[in-house]
Structures are given as C-alpha cells and as structure tokens.
Design a protein around this motif. Structure first.
Motif, PDB file in Angstrom:
ATOM      1  N   MET A   1      48.926  32.450  30.766  1.00  0.00           N
ATOM      2  CA  MET A   1      47.597  32.127  31.292  1.00  0.00           C
ATOM      3  C   MET A   1      47.460  32.679  32.709  1.00  0.00           C
ATOM      4  N   ILE A   2      46.310  33.294  32.997  1.00  0.00           N
ATOM      5  CA  ILE A   2      46.030  33.857  34.317  1.00  0.00           C
ATOM      6  C   ILE A   2      45.054  32.923  35.029  1.00  0.00           C
ATOM      7  N   ARG A   3      45.466  32.430  36.194  1.00  0.00           N
ATOM      8  CA  ARG A   3      44.649  31.489  36.956  1.00  0.00           C
ATOM      9  C   ARG A   3      43.859  32.252  38.027  1.00  0.00           C
ATOM     10  N   VAL A   4      42.530  32.206  37.905  1.00  0.00           N
ATOM     11  CA  VAL A   4      41.630  32.984  38.762  1.00  0.00           C
ATOM     12  C   VAL A   4      40.771  32.030  39.585  1.00  0.00           C
ATOM     13  N   TRP A   5      40.724  32.281  40.897  1.00  0.00           N
ATOM     14  CA  TRP A   5      39.907  31.445  41.787  1.00  0.00           C
ATOM     15  C   TRP A   5      38.672  32.207  42.258  1.00  0.00           C
ATOM     16  N   PHE A   6      37.490  31.634  42.042  1.00  0.00           N
ATOM     17  CA  PHE A   6      36.227  32.083  42.624  1.00  0.00           C
ATOM     18  C   PHE A   6      35.865  31.113  43.739  1.00  0.00           C
ATOM     19  N   ASN A   7      35.846  31.588  44.997  1.00  0.00           N
ATOM     20  CA  ASN A   7      35.372  30.690  46.054  1.00  0.00           C
ATOM     21  C   ASN A   7      33.837  30.702  46.036  1.00  0.00           C
ATOM     22  N   HIS A   8      33.181  30.274  47.091  1.00  0.00           N
ATOM     23  CA  HIS A   8      31.723  30.033  47.060  1.00  0.00           C
ATOM     24  C   HIS A   8      30.940  31.286  46.627  1.00  0.00           C
ATOM     25  N   TRP A   9      30.453  31.271  45.380  1.00  0.00           N
ATOM     26  CA  TRP A   9      29.646  32.367  44.830  1.00  0.00           C
ATOM     27  C   TRP A   9      28.235  31.866  44.535  1.00  0.00           C
ATOM     28  N   PHE A  10      27.297  32.826  44.328  1.00  0.00           N
ATOM     29  CA  PHE A  10      25.928  32.470  43.959  1.00  0.00           C
ATOM     30  C   PHE A  10      25.868  32.052  42.487  1.00  0.00           C
ATOM     31  N   SER A  11      24.760  31.419  42.091  1.00  0.00           N
ATOM     32  CA  SER A  11      24.682  30.779  40.777  1.00  0.00           C
ATOM     33  C   SER A  11      24.768  31.766  39.611  1.00  0.00           C
ATOM     34  N   THR A  12      24.319  33.015  39.806  1.00  0.00           N
ATOM     35  CA  THR A  12      24.383  33.971  38.699  1.00  0.00           C
ATOM     36  C   THR A  12      25.809  34.394  38.367  1.00  0.00           C
ATOM     37  N   SER A  13      26.769  33.984  39.201  1.00  0.00           N
ATOM     38  CA  SER A  13      28.163  34.281  38.853  1.00  0.00           C
ATOM     39  C   SER A  13      28.608  33.468  37.639  1.00  0.00           C
ATOM     40  N   TYR A  14      27.796  32.506  37.213  1.00  0.00           N
ATOM     41  CA  TYR A  14      28.074  31.758  35.978  1.00  0.00           C
ATOM     42  C   TYR A  14      28.373  32.727  34.842  1.00  0.00           C
ATOM     43  N   ARG A  15      27.472  33.675  34.650  1.00  0.00           N
ATOM     44  CA  ARG A  15      27.648  34.631  33.552  1.00  0.00           C
ATOM     45  C   ARG A  15      28.788  35.604  33.830  1.00  0.00           C
ATOM     46  N   LEU A  16      29.023  35.943  35.097  1.00  0.00           N
ATOM     47  CA  LEU A  16      30.121  36.843  35.436  1.00  0.00           C
ATOM     48  C   LEU A  16      31.464  36.202  35.100  1.00  0.00           C
ATOM     49  N   ILE A  17      31.560  34.900  35.341  1.00  0.00           N
ATOM     50  CA  ILE A  17      32.789  34.181  34.992  1.00  0.00           C
ATOM     51  C   ILE A  17      32.966  34.148  33.477  1.00  0.00           C
TER      52      ILE A  17
END
Length: 334
Positions: A1-17
């Motif tokens: 499993m690869i653990r990825v951290w997104f710090n404070h992003w804008f709401s459209t990053s929902y789909r990017l994640i």
C-alpha cells in the motif's frame, strides 16, 4: 500500500484524488489535511486530519513530523509548496517522495516577471508587454504609457496564485454597474491609485495590457513516452472546448523544454484579436485537470504518481476536438 498525503488543496482535488487512486497493483491510501474541517475532500480521503496552521520553517517542521507519524510515502503539496521545495532534502532524507519541482525552478516560475524574462527570447512565444511598479506614482506612469499603446490595462501582483490580485483598470466609475450588476474585477483608475498610495511601497505589481479573448488552459505532464498536453479553451459558461491547435501545442512544447518541468503543471494563454499571449505557468495540478482527464481518458494524476515512484504508465492520446462540462452534485460530509 502506498500512503499519499495531500495537504490543503482546493475542493476540485476531490476528483484528482479519485483519479490517483485508480491504480493497478498497489492500493493508494490517501491522507488529507485541510484548514476547512468540513471540506468535501474528506469524503474521498482514507484518513483526515486538521491542517497545521503554522508558516515558514515551523510549517516545514510540522510537515516532516506529520510524514513520520503517518508513515507517508508520497507528499503532494499545494499549500506552502515553495517552502517545502526549499527543504526537499529533509523529506528525501526520511524516504519521502515529494511531487514538486526543484526549488530553483519553482522560485523562478512563481515570479511572473522573471518567468516572462526567461521566455521572452523564444520566437515561438508571444509575451505581453509589462511594467513592474512599487509606488502609486510608478503605477500611474506605467498605466498612462501602456494605455496609449494598448488600450485597456490590467494589473496583478508578481507573486500571486489563482489570479487573486487580478484587476482590470477602468477610466471611470459606472454607478449603474456597481449597484445593479455584478461589478466583476474592474476598478476605476483613480480609486486603485488611491489604494496603492495607502500601502506604498508595496510588493511588486505588474501592469500590462488586458487580453480580452478566451483563456486557453493547457494541462501538461512530461513522461518518458513524451509530453502530454491537453488544451482547454475556457469561455463564460461551464463547458470547455478541447482544441488541438498546432500553434498552441508548439508554444507549450517550447515552455516545457525551456522550464524542464517534471510534474503536472498548467500553462495558460490568453487571446487578443485571436493572437495567443503567454499568461502564466502554474506548477501544480490545475482545478480543471479533471476535465482534461475525462475528455481524453488519460489519468494524469495516476501517471504522475507512478512516475514519482519510478514506474512508467503507458498512455495514448487521440487528438480529437471535444467539449466537456461539469455539474455540481450534493454530498453529505457527516
């Protein structure tokens, strides 16, 4: 499993994640932090925490600590990307891969004037005229000079993100528009000059011709297989047109070759009388990247993640013009 951290992003990053998690082989486990505890992004994250509220070196310390405590493999920063990039060796030293460009490259491209100067000599590109000012008097001189040559003038601070400081300068106030209509980002010359006097000397301000045509937003990623470049023509409505114009694609290739950007980025052009001028370069995934991915079937977030991990994901781009749009769907947060 690869653990990825997104710090404070804008709401459209929902789909990017979501796109990044569409991974063959190892599972992608996303940890999100945000200043907004009820950001919709939490619904697509596997773990959710409050974003550290510190700045500068203290924030970098918090990021290093967070990576260690939560066993992060890959850090995808948006907030304080420049500070994080400056300290890239600290993250590499604890085995963290960071999806960000080298500091020298990021620092240069964060400065719009230095970016223009870097690219001005390339014959493939058209760079807008501009003046850099730090006082109200310098602003007035630059405004009058450029207005005589180009007509409508606009301004923005050299260090800016998302066009937050962008304003169009108008000759006079229009009370009807100010009171009865959406005023937009137009500011009368006299009022803007008065505001600048109140804060001078201020951070470097760029004065330049206003480019009234469509914005062309090109989502890019360099890969071993070649350059992915998807141009989105943005109008006043929600739909955007994907148009593969050879002139735009050649200009994008020129920018990418000159800057050497390695990770997802967004290059913006603006039209004036059908002539494209380079506007700016965003060294991160754009808010509209999801639309480019949908229109082409190319999963840029996942390809970029695997590139960072040393794995090449094949892709194929059919240069077919299309139109893409989006709708808003309500979601329960909790």
């Amino acid at each position: 499993m690869i653990r990825v951290w997104f710090n404070h992003w804008f709401s459209t990053s929902y789909r990017l994640i979501e796109l990044m998690k569409e991974n063959e082989g190892e599972k992608i486990w996303v940890i999100g932090t945000n200043k907004q505890s009820n950001s919709v992004i939490r619904n697509v994250c596997d773990e959710w925490y409050s974003e550290p509220v510190t700045d500068g070196e203290a924030y970098v310390e918090d990021c290093v600590r967070f990576c260690l405590e939560h066993r992060i493999d890959v850090f995808v920063p948006r907030r304080k990307m420049l500070d994080i990039s400056r300290n890239m060796d600290r993250f590499r030293g604890i085995g963290i891969r960071v999806m960000a460009e080298d500091y020298s490259r990021l620092e240069l491209l964060a400065d719009k004037a230095r970016t223009y100067d870097l690219l001005r000599g390339r014959e493939e590109l058209t760079i807008p005229a501009y003046r850099i000012v730090n006082t109200a008097r310098e602003f007035e001189q630059a405004y009058l000079e450029l207005k005589d040559m180009y007509g409508q003038i606009c301004v923005k601070f050299v260090l800016d993100e998302g066009g937050m400081s962008f304003r169009k300068i108008s000759e006079r106030e229009n009370p009807w528009q100010m009171l009865k209509m959406y005023a937009g980002n137009a500011v009368p010359f006299a009022k803007y000059r008065e505001w600048l006097k109140a804060i001078e000397p201020f951070d470097s301000l760029m004065v330049m011709p206003y480019l009234p045509g469509k914005e062309i937003s090109v989502d890019c990623l360099s890969t071993p297989q070649g350059l992915i470049a998807i141009p989105r023509y943005k109008g006043g409505a929600r739909h955007e047109e994907i148009i593969y114009d050879d002139n735009i694609l050649n200009m994008v290739a020129c920018v990418m070759e000159t800057t050497g950007l390695e990770y997802p980025c967004n290059i913006q052009f603006k039209l004036k009388e059908d002539r494209p001028f380079l506007l700016e370069i965003n060294t991160r995934m754009s808010g509209g990247l999801q639309m480019s991915c949908l229109a082409t079937g190319i999963n840029i977030p996942n390809i970029a993640l695997n590139k960072l991990l040393g794995k090449e994901i094949p892709w194929s781009l059919e240069k077919k013009n299309s139109i893409v749009s989006y709708i808003e769907l309500p979601q329960m947060i909790r």
